[in-house]
Design an enzyme around this catalytic site. Sequence first.
Site, PDB file in Angstrom:
ATOM      1  N   SER A 135     -12.210  -4.452   3.788  1.00  0.00           N
ATOM      2  CA  SER A 135     -12.574  -3.130   4.325  1.00  0.00           C
ATOM      3  C   SER A 135     -13.961  -2.765   3.820  1.00  0.00           C
ATOM      4  CB  SER A 135     -11.558  -2.095   3.817  1.00  0.00           C
ATOM      5  OG  SER A 135     -11.984  -0.781   4.114  1.00  0.00           O
ATOM      6  N   TYR A 148      -5.988   2.778  -1.600  1.00  0.00           N
ATOM      7  CA  TYR A 148      -6.538   1.909  -0.554  1.00  0.00           C
ATOM      8  C   TYR A 148      -7.847   1.274  -1.043  1.00  0.00           C
ATOM      9  CZ  TYR A 148      -7.991   0.367   4.109  1.00  0.00           C
ATOM     10  OH  TYR A 148      -8.379  -0.389   5.194  1.00  0.00           O
TER      11      TYR A 148
HETATM   12  P1  NAP Z   1      -2.782  -0.716  12.163  1.00  0.00           P
HETATM   13  O1  NAP Z   1      -2.898  -0.617  13.642  1.00  0.00           O
HETATM   14  O2  NAP Z   1      -2.143   0.388  11.391  1.00  0.00           O
HETATM   15  O3  NAP Z   1      -2.114  -2.111  11.788  1.00  0.00           O
HETATM   16  C1  NAP Z   1      -1.645  -2.405  10.502  1.00  0.00           C
HETATM   17  C2  NAP Z   1      -0.680  -3.558  10.610  1.00  0.00           C
HETATM   18  O4  NAP Z   1      -0.099  -3.831   9.334  1.00  0.00           O
HETATM   19  C3  NAP Z   1       0.472  -3.236  11.565  1.00  0.00           C
HETATM   20  O5  NAP Z   1       0.846  -4.390  12.253  1.00  0.00           O
HETATM   21  C4  NAP Z   1       1.545  -2.801  10.605  1.00  0.00           C
HETATM   22  O6  NAP Z   1       2.834  -2.862  11.136  1.00  0.00           O
HETATM   23  C5  NAP Z   1       1.314  -3.836   9.528  1.00  0.00           C
HETATM   24  N1  NAP Z   1       2.055  -3.486   8.331  1.00  0.00           N
HETATM   25  C6  NAP Z   1       2.043  -2.331   7.655  1.00  0.00           C
HETATM   26  N2  NAP Z   1       2.934  -2.370   6.655  1.00  0.00           N
HETATM   27  C7  NAP Z   1       3.531  -3.587   6.726  1.00  0.00           C
HETATM   28  C8  NAP Z   1       4.560  -4.216   5.984  1.00  0.00           C
HETATM   29  N3  NAP Z   1       5.189  -3.609   4.984  1.00  0.00           N
HETATM   30  N4  NAP Z   1       4.906  -5.493   6.316  1.00  0.00           N
HETATM   31  C9  NAP Z   1       4.305  -6.117   7.335  1.00  0.00           C
HETATM   32  N5  NAP Z   1       3.350  -5.559   8.093  1.00  0.00           N
HETATM   33  C10 NAP Z   1       2.975  -4.309   7.780  1.00  0.00           C
HETATM   34  O7  NAP Z   1      -4.213  -0.816  11.545  1.00  0.00           O
HETATM   35  P2  NAP Z   1      -5.423  -1.849  11.745  1.00  0.00           P
HETATM   36  O8  NAP Z   1      -6.636  -1.031  11.756  1.00  0.00           O
HETATM   37  O9  NAP Z   1      -5.164  -2.825  12.834  1.00  0.00           O
HETATM   38  O10 NAP Z   1      -5.357  -2.562  10.318  1.00  0.00           O
HETATM   39  C11 NAP Z   1      -5.325  -3.966  10.133  1.00  0.00           C
HETATM   40  C12 NAP Z   1      -6.015  -4.300   8.826  1.00  0.00           C
HETATM   41  O11 NAP Z   1      -7.395  -3.942   8.943  1.00  0.00           O
HETATM   42  C13 NAP Z   1      -5.482  -3.544   7.611  1.00  0.00           C
HETATM   43  O12 NAP Z   1      -5.466  -4.403   6.496  1.00  0.00           O
HETATM   44  C14 NAP Z   1      -6.513  -2.445   7.428  1.00  0.00           C
HETATM   45  O13 NAP Z   1      -6.569  -1.985   6.085  1.00  0.00           O
HETATM   46  C15 NAP Z   1      -7.776  -3.182   7.827  1.00  0.00           C
HETATM   47  N6  NAP Z   1      -8.917  -2.338   8.162  1.00  0.00           N
HETATM   48  C16 NAP Z   1      -8.894  -1.537   9.270  1.00  0.00           C
HETATM   49  C17 NAP Z   1     -10.010  -0.764   9.552  1.00  0.00           C
HETATM   50  C18 NAP Z   1     -10.085   0.137  10.744  1.00  0.00           C
HETATM   51  O14 NAP Z   1     -11.096   0.844  10.895  1.00  0.00           O
HETATM   52  N7  NAP Z   1      -9.121   0.161  11.620  1.00  0.00           N
HETATM   53  C19 NAP Z   1     -11.124  -0.807   8.736  1.00  0.00           C
HETATM   54  C20 NAP Z   1     -11.101  -1.625   7.618  1.00  0.00           C
HETATM   55  C21 NAP Z   1      -9.987  -2.391   7.351  1.00  0.00           C
HETATM   56  P3  NAP Z   1       3.459  -1.533  11.831  1.00  0.00           P
HETATM   57  O15 NAP Z   1       2.836  -1.441  13.189  1.00  0.00           O
HETATM   58  O16 NAP Z   1       4.912  -1.824  11.842  1.00  0.00           O
HETATM   59  O17 NAP Z   1       3.097  -0.350  10.974  1.00  0.00           O
END
Ligand code: NAP
Length: 243
Positions: A135, A148
């Site tokens: 991130s 986080y």
């Molecule tokens: P998201 O749509 O909330 O996706 C997060 C994913 O992680 C979902 O598939 C979620 O499943 C899964 N997850 C959460 N808890 C879990 C658990 N206990 N066991 C297995 N899977 C679990 O968010 P995203 O933005 O795509 O995030 C993906 C990654 O990118 C994360 O590591 C996040 O920190 C990182 N990131 C995102 C951003 C951004 O701007 N979006 C920026 C920097 C980093 P559920 O759908 O069931 O909750």
Amino acid sequence: MSLFALDGKTALVTGANTGIGQAVAVALAEAGAHVICAGRRTCAETVDQIGARAEDLRLDFADPMAARDVFAARPVDILINNAGIIRRADATEFGEQDWDDVMDVNLKAVFFACQAFAKAAIARQAGGKIVNIASLLSFQGGIRVPSYAASKHGVAGLTKALCNEWAGQGITVNAIAPGYIATNNTQALREDAARNQSILDRIPAGRWGAPSDIAATAVYLSAPASDYVNGAVLNVDGGWLAR
Ligand code: NAP
């Protein structure tokens, strides 16, 4: 063979049911990989998008050791540690449960999935590719998200530590630091008009990132083209960190 082809490779993507994980799974499959789409609930939507080269696997990192037996059971060449959660509260009020839940999913589960993957890859003498989703908060502190930020700084450190141990075994361990990407994870920020505008004002590209922006980088870090890239944390942020 193309530097960017993943034909004959098997990849496992955590949190593949939505957002960045879903886009990464689809892109890896388009590059030729068989993709195990892992989620704490069904990844049927992603599997349907991909078709025959995908399968659904239930992995809930509420148990950070959940992936312990996955890689011994079958050969996997590429591991994308994407699953992650965020909790927001003032640091003075931040609770132990929110601390532990975030550290368990975002950091502890990532380490033990990497460990299980590498043990199996080293035993097979097959090499491998690990891509951790870090991130901007691997470099910055953020606002009201102490666990986080700590977990994602940890992911950056872990990526380098594991590179040092496993590069000699033909395993690359890299991370992607996404900027502000439009997914469920950032819905609250986008719904706050003032916060949304202040974020947009700082992004040189002038737009939120899309999950496909991260997926393309994940394909690169999973492919032969990146074989000499190791221990890197690659910003994909529309220029945010350059400001
Ligand atoms: P998201 O749509 O909330 O996706 C997060 C994913 O992680 C979902 O598939 C979620 O499943 C899964 N997850 C959460 N808890 C879990 C658990 N206990 N066991 C297995 N899977 C679990 O968010 P995203 O933005 O795509 O995030 C993906 C990654 O990118 C994360 O590591 C996040 O920190 C990182 N990131 C995102 C951003 C951004 O701007 N979006 C920026 C920097 C980093 P559920 O759908 O069931 O909750």
